[in-house]
Design a protein around this motif. Structure first.
Motif, PDB file in Angstrom:
ATOM      1  N   GLU A   1       0.814  -1.211   0.000  1.00  0.00           N
ATOM      2  CA  GLU A   1       0.000   0.000   0.000  1.00  0.00           C
ATOM      3  C   GLU A   1       0.852   1.266   0.000  1.00  0.00           C
ATOM      4  O   GLU A   1       0.377   2.331   0.391  1.00  0.00           O
ATOM      5  CB  GLU A   1      -0.950   0.000   1.201  1.00  0.00           C
TER       6      GLU A   1
ATOM      7  N   PRO B   1      -4.205   2.830  -1.002  1.00  0.00           N
ATOM      8  CA  PRO B   1      -4.951   1.697  -0.446  1.00  0.00           C
ATOM      9  C   PRO B   1      -5.191   0.600  -1.484  1.00  0.00           C
ATOM     10  O   PRO B   1      -5.547   0.882  -2.626  1.00  0.00           O
ATOM     11  CB  PRO B   1      -6.277   2.327  -0.003  1.00  0.00           C
ATOM     12  N   ALA B   2      -5.008  -0.641  -1.067  1.00  0.00           N
ATOM     13  CA  ALA B   2      -5.217  -1.792  -1.957  1.00  0.00           C
ATOM     14  C   ALA B   2      -6.650  -2.296  -1.797  1.00  0.00           C
ATOM     15  O   ALA B   2      -6.904  -3.341  -1.194  1.00  0.00           O
ATOM     16  CB  ALA B   2      -4.214  -2.891  -1.633  1.00  0.00           C
TER      17      ALA B   2
END
Length: 230
Positions: free
Chosen positions: A104, A108-109
């Protein structure tokens, strides 16, 4: 500096989720009953589970998918407000090792977290910054924003549905895909509802749910000052 104990972190996250839902409900109370009933967090269906996922960022995913019984070091906390109930469950790389492979550093993943948990549909997926960002004040803004977005979507889908005779079932499927957080399904359904509209086709390529919905709404004349073709 002493690190926060896990139970303190869990308590802070639980307070954040409660504040988010309180703001969502307060905003929903300003809408008509039918609009409230169409909002994803308030619509009927399986129970809501909020997964709090700690990687580099803190992800909060609300889903109606079952996550099974607790295993190993998993922890859950029940919450409720004014008829809205939910279960908050906590995950990190110790509990779900696949989370430890996510990078990340660039952001954000979102998809990676969903994949690691095996979740395909969400009611909402927000990211909160640990520490200073994890406050009831911030949660209030997030909850109000979610409610406003969900109510706008409900009104848009109702407008679209009223103007596409014979394709109402496709709009119902589109609304369901939007509630479930399935952008590819939304793109395919939008193109089926308005197959010859360039704006819808372009929005579908973006896979952005808001753009898809707004383009489809525009293709049927928007919300106001519209008259059916003679």
């Amino acid at each position: 500096m002493t690190e926060n104990r896990p139970e303190d972190v869990r308590a802070a996250v639980a307070q954040y989720v409660t504040a988010l839902h309180r703001a969502y409900l307060a905003q929903a109370d300003t809408f008509a009953p039918a609009v409230r009933g169409a909002m994803p967090l308030l619509a009927g269906g399986p129970p809501v589970t909020v997964a709090a996922v700690g990687v580099r960022n803190l992800h909060l995913l609300a889903t109606r998918e079952g996550l099974g019984p607790l295993r190993g070091q998993e922890v859950e906390v029940d919450g409720s407000l004014d008829g809205l109930g939910w279960t908050l469950r906590f995950y990190d790389p110790v509990v779900v090792p696949a989370l430890g492979t996510l990078d990340e550093t660039a952001g954000p993943a979102y998809d990676g977290v969903k994949t690691a948990l095996g979740i395909s549909t969400v009611v909402y997926h927000v990211v909160a910054q640990p520490g200073s960002g994890l406050t009831p004040h911030h949660a209030g803004h997030v909850g109000s924003g979610l409610a406003s977005g969900h109510s706008a979507a409900a009104r848009d889908f109702e407008t679209i549905r009223s103007r596409v005779r014979g394709r109402e079932h496709l709009v119902d499927e589109l609304a369901g895909a939007a509630h479930a957080g399935l952008p590819r399904a939304q793109a395919l359904l939008a193109k089926e509802i308005a197959p010859h509209n360039a704006g819808v086709a372009a929005a579908a390529e973006s896979l952005d749910p808001d753009s898809i919905r707004k383009a489809l709404l525009a293709s049927v004349g928007g919300r106001s000052d519209w008259r059916p073709p003679s």
